[in-house]
Scaffold this active site. Sequence first.
Site, PDB file in Angstrom:
ATOM      1  N   ARG A  35       0.844  -1.190   0.000  1.00 27.35           N
ATOM      2  CA  ARG A  35       0.000   0.000   0.000  1.00 27.35           C
ATOM      3  C   ARG A  35       0.881   1.242   0.000  1.00 27.35           C
ATOM      4  O   ARG A  35       1.962   1.258   0.584  1.00 27.35           O
ATOM      5  CB  ARG A  35      -0.893   0.031   1.244  1.00 27.35           C
ATOM      6  CG  ARG A  35      -1.929  -1.068   1.318  1.00 27.35           C
ATOM      7  CD  ARG A  35      -2.938  -0.733   2.417  1.00 27.35           C
ATOM      8  NE  ARG A  35      -2.309  -0.359   3.667  1.00 27.35           N
ATOM      9  CZ  ARG A  35      -2.000  -1.182   4.656  1.00 27.35           C
ATOM     10  NH1 ARG A  35      -2.252  -2.467   4.525  1.00 27.35           N
ATOM     11  NH2 ARG A  35      -1.436  -0.748   5.772  1.00 27.35           N
ATOM     12  N   TYR A  70      -0.669  -3.342  -7.370  1.00 34.18           N
ATOM     13  CA  TYR A  70      -0.678  -4.119  -6.128  1.00 34.18           C
ATOM     14  C   TYR A  70      -2.071  -4.133  -5.497  1.00 34.18           C
ATOM     15  O   TYR A  70      -2.811  -3.147  -5.569  1.00 34.18           O
ATOM     16  CB  TYR A  70       0.339  -3.551  -5.136  1.00 34.18           C
ATOM     17  CG  TYR A  70       0.144  -4.076  -3.737  1.00 34.18           C
ATOM     18  CD1 TYR A  70       0.589  -5.341  -3.383  1.00 34.18           C
ATOM     19  CD2 TYR A  70      -0.533  -3.330  -2.780  1.00 34.18           C
ATOM     20  CE1 TYR A  70       0.375  -5.847  -2.110  1.00 34.18           C
ATOM     21  CE2 TYR A  70      -0.745  -3.823  -1.500  1.00 34.18           C
ATOM     22  CZ  TYR A  70      -0.288  -5.079  -1.173  1.00 34.18           C
ATOM     23  OH  TYR A  70      -0.515  -5.568   0.085  1.00 34.18           O
ATOM     24  N   LYS A 116      -9.579  -2.285   0.721  1.00 30.72           N
ATOM     25  CA  LYS A 116      -9.509  -1.232   1.735  1.00 30.72           C
ATOM     26  C   LYS A 116     -10.255   0.031   1.304  1.00 30.72           C
ATOM     27  O   LYS A 116     -10.829   0.731   2.137  1.00 30.72           O
ATOM     28  CB  LYS A 116      -8.050  -0.873   2.024  1.00 30.72           C
ATOM     29  CG  LYS A 116      -7.155  -2.057   2.364  1.00 30.72           C
ATOM     30  CD  LYS A 116      -7.591  -2.794   3.611  1.00 30.72           C
ATOM     31  CE  LYS A 116      -6.522  -3.791   4.043  1.00 30.72           C
ATOM     32  NZ  LYS A 116      -6.928  -4.650   5.145  1.00 30.72           N
ATOM     33  N   HIS A 156     -11.775  -2.573  10.324  1.00 30.44           N
ATOM     34  CA  HIS A 156     -10.670  -3.456   9.948  1.00 30.44           C
ATOM     35  C   HIS A 156     -10.620  -4.602  10.959  1.00 30.44           C
ATOM     36  O   HIS A 156      -9.736  -4.662  11.799  1.00 30.44           O
ATOM     37  CB  HIS A 156      -9.373  -2.630   9.952  1.00 30.44           C
ATOM     38  CG  HIS A 156      -8.192  -3.342   9.398  1.00 30.44           C
ATOM     39  ND1 HIS A 156      -6.908  -3.063   9.805  1.00 30.44           N
ATOM     40  CD2 HIS A 156      -8.076  -4.299   8.464  1.00 30.44           C
ATOM     41  CE1 HIS A 156      -6.052  -3.816   9.145  1.00 30.44           C
ATOM     42  NE2 HIS A 156      -6.737  -4.580   8.327  1.00 30.44           N
ATOM     43  N   SER A 210      -2.217  -4.898  10.259  1.00 32.56           N
ATOM     44  CA  SER A 210      -1.792  -5.940   9.327  1.00 32.56           C
ATOM     45  C   SER A 210      -0.593  -6.696   9.878  1.00 32.56           C
ATOM     46  O   SER A 210       0.285  -6.126  10.528  1.00 32.56           O
ATOM     47  CB  SER A 210      -1.426  -5.320   7.976  1.00 32.56           C
ATOM     48  OG  SER A 210      -2.570  -4.812   7.348  1.00 32.56           O
ATOM     49  N   CYS A 227      -0.490  -8.873  12.223  1.00 34.84           N
ATOM     50  CA  CYS A 227      -0.508  -9.138  13.664  1.00 34.84           C
ATOM     51  C   CYS A 227      -1.262 -10.424  13.994  1.00 34.84           C
ATOM     52  O   CYS A 227      -1.605 -10.665  15.145  1.00 34.84           O
ATOM     53  CB  CYS A 227      -1.146  -7.972  14.417  1.00 34.84           C
ATOM     54  SG  CYS A 227      -0.039  -6.580  14.681  1.00 34.84           S
ATOM     55  N   ASP A 247     -10.646 -10.043   7.773  1.00 33.50           N
ATOM     56  CA  ASP A 247     -10.069  -8.706   7.583  1.00 33.50           C
ATOM     57  C   ASP A 247     -11.040  -7.551   7.762  1.00 33.50           C
ATOM     58  O   ASP A 247     -10.669  -6.521   8.304  1.00 33.50           O
ATOM     59  CB  ASP A 247      -9.443  -8.618   6.184  1.00 33.50           C
ATOM     60  CG  ASP A 247      -8.487  -7.446   6.036  1.00 33.50           C
ATOM     61  OD1 ASP A 247      -7.787  -7.106   7.012  1.00 33.50           O
ATOM     62  OD2 ASP A 247      -8.423  -6.860   4.936  1.00 33.50           O
ATOM     63  N   ARG A 262       1.607 -12.272  -0.832  1.00 36.04           N
ATOM     64  CA  ARG A 262       0.197 -12.531  -0.517  1.00 36.04           C
ATOM     65  C   ARG A 262      -0.346 -13.787  -1.191  1.00 36.04           C
ATOM     66  O   ARG A 262       0.147 -14.226  -2.224  1.00 36.04           O
ATOM     67  CB  ARG A 262      -0.652 -11.344  -0.974  1.00 36.04           C
ATOM     68  CG  ARG A 262      -0.325 -10.027  -0.281  1.00 36.04           C
ATOM     69  CD  ARG A 262      -0.970  -9.941   1.071  1.00 36.04           C
ATOM     70  NE  ARG A 262      -0.589  -8.746   1.810  1.00 36.04           N
ATOM     71  CZ  ARG A 262      -1.312  -8.226   2.795  1.00 36.04           C
ATOM     72  NH1 ARG A 262      -2.456  -8.781   3.139  1.00 36.04           N
ATOM     73  NH2 ARG A 262      -0.889  -7.156   3.448  1.00 36.04           N
TER      74      ARG A 262
END
Length: 676
Positions: A141, A290, A299, A319, A341, A343, A366, A460
């Site tokens: 991002r 991306y 997002k 989130h 992200s 975690c 998510d 990813r």
Amino acid sequence: MTSKSVYHIKECRVCEPVGVSRLLCCTCRAAKDVYIMGLLIRSLPMLRACARSKFITQYLLQHSRCLNVVYGDIGKLQTKVKKFVDDGVSVCKPENIHICDGSEKENTMLLALMQQEGMIKKLTKYENCWLSLTDPADVARVESKTFVVTPAQRATVPITREGVKGAVGNWMSPEDWNHEYSKRFPGCMSGRTMYVIPFSMGPLNSPLAKICIQLTDSPYVVASMRVMTRMGTAALESLGDDAFVKCLHSVGQPLPTDRKMVNNWPCNPEQTIVSHIPANNEIISFGSGYGGNSLLGKKCVSLRLGSIIARNEGWLAEHMLILGITNPQGVKKYIAAAFPSACGKTNLAMMEPSIPGFKVECVGDDIAWMKFDDEGRLRAINPEKGFFGVAPGTSMDTNPNAMRTIVKNTIFTNVAETSDGGIYWEGLEKFTPSDLKVTDWHGKPWTKDSGKPAAHPNSRFCTPAGQCPVIDPAWEDPKGVPIDAIVFGGRRPEGVPLVYESFDWKHGVFIGAAVKSEATAAAEHKGKVIMHDPFAMRPFFGYNFGHYIAHWLSMETRGKVPKVFHVNWFRKGPNGKFMWPGFGENSRVLDWIIRRCDGEDCAKKSAIGYIPTPGSINLYGLNESVDMDGLFELPKQFWQEEAAELKQYFDDQVNADLPAEISNQLNTLKERASKL
């Protein structure tokens, strides 16, 4: 004079004989809106007459753009959608138009196209799995280049204390945005195909679902959006004549190009920008292919624009993962949990509990959209249809259910490849035979002695949620699932206990606003620095953070709010090692949380909230020794410094927009910490 777009349908046998297939051919395929000098042309005789007119032909050549509709029927688009496409075509000037239907046939065709162009490679070890390697300049991002466009700055971000740089969102004025747009988008799709992607965020029949239309010049985006959203004809049909979220994306590399492509991955990182225009219900992204920058349903719609829509309509776009946990007595609770992200959101959402008799099922990993139902119960849906998970660290040890999910119909990005046609990343060492050769994400041979990771830290997997072996039976329930607890967490190596419960809703909102965590590879930040990440939404706020807190506080007046907790799996001891084993053992903490939701007396009051009473966390069967006293130690100096630093942060970043309730919470935390 404004140009009109005239669409040419392949193999039209009506207009071809009169020699105007690239000028007027759309009308014979029910695309009725063709205007010539203001005159609507619908009848075939008029069409043929116009086709024979040299004057009109010359006019069209000067004032029209002719495009091939290579897939789908543009005549079936609703009037508002057709206008959105026309506007996009007139600016971006693509060579072809493809109307996506979301079918298996279409997906197979696009995968073959990308394979032919060298954008993806088939991973022969698995069923319908593919590897994509991006340009190394396009891997995450771009928070510094992501904006919300509003006339008033304060609508988007708080006015910080003088001399302080804002850290909770980026604002841009409409005038500046128009300038940036005009520098990038005219002609940006030249030589490429514009894909028209209708998609729904949320189950199609859910009252919370939002229909969106994305225009993009990336087949990678189309294939990924098919996994991540409910994409295609059904979404378009459900739209009717209603409004929709408008999404425009371009890789920013028109053809022919002088720019050298790396890994056959088109992008324009020097000009990348991602903008959200709430007044137009619109998202516009340029220069990056991306996921977070190009899969605009993720997002951009789900959180940034979604949070604005949620505020306006009285719900929450967060989130958060959503999971259901069932105890041995058959009692099931649903939990929504917010983590920055990397975690462990996906690991927690698909966890295999270590406590016998417990079961965890995944609703989403998510995003959570949450709204009170008619009975005042907070319910949540997962607006996505797939998982876009961080690959490194995922293994049969840490997340076996994710590993079982990704063995088919998955697009991997920037992972390494094994010589038997499989995948590899850090964390799979012991699961990968030593005789296999590994090719890293740069396409170069790799060994453990290479001195660098084989997979990009933010590599990813994009995989269908329905394939998850522990997907919750109600994951697509249009009403959503009832939320019993909200959990916040982050990577806190010191001072923060394993779990604690808020005193009340206002204190819970304060805990969410005070979330801090080590920075992750999902963003541009590379060092392991403890950063503020309030509500795990710092990169995703769609509007003023202070107003966002106020909206959370207001939820208490709308219905029965759930209990709020904070967890920290990442506390380290004096030896620098994690004090808690994590992963499946986290079910022991969830067990305590759901017992608290049932009102069990298993907590005691502390300076920061309710913490478990000694022995109330079930450690039966835990195979390693855990220092429970150390996990719940509350160092006085740490919490005094934490309170002071939080006050400084809110004063600097939120300033006059900080709700009084949060200031009161800060003062009481400071007072309680002084008595530790």
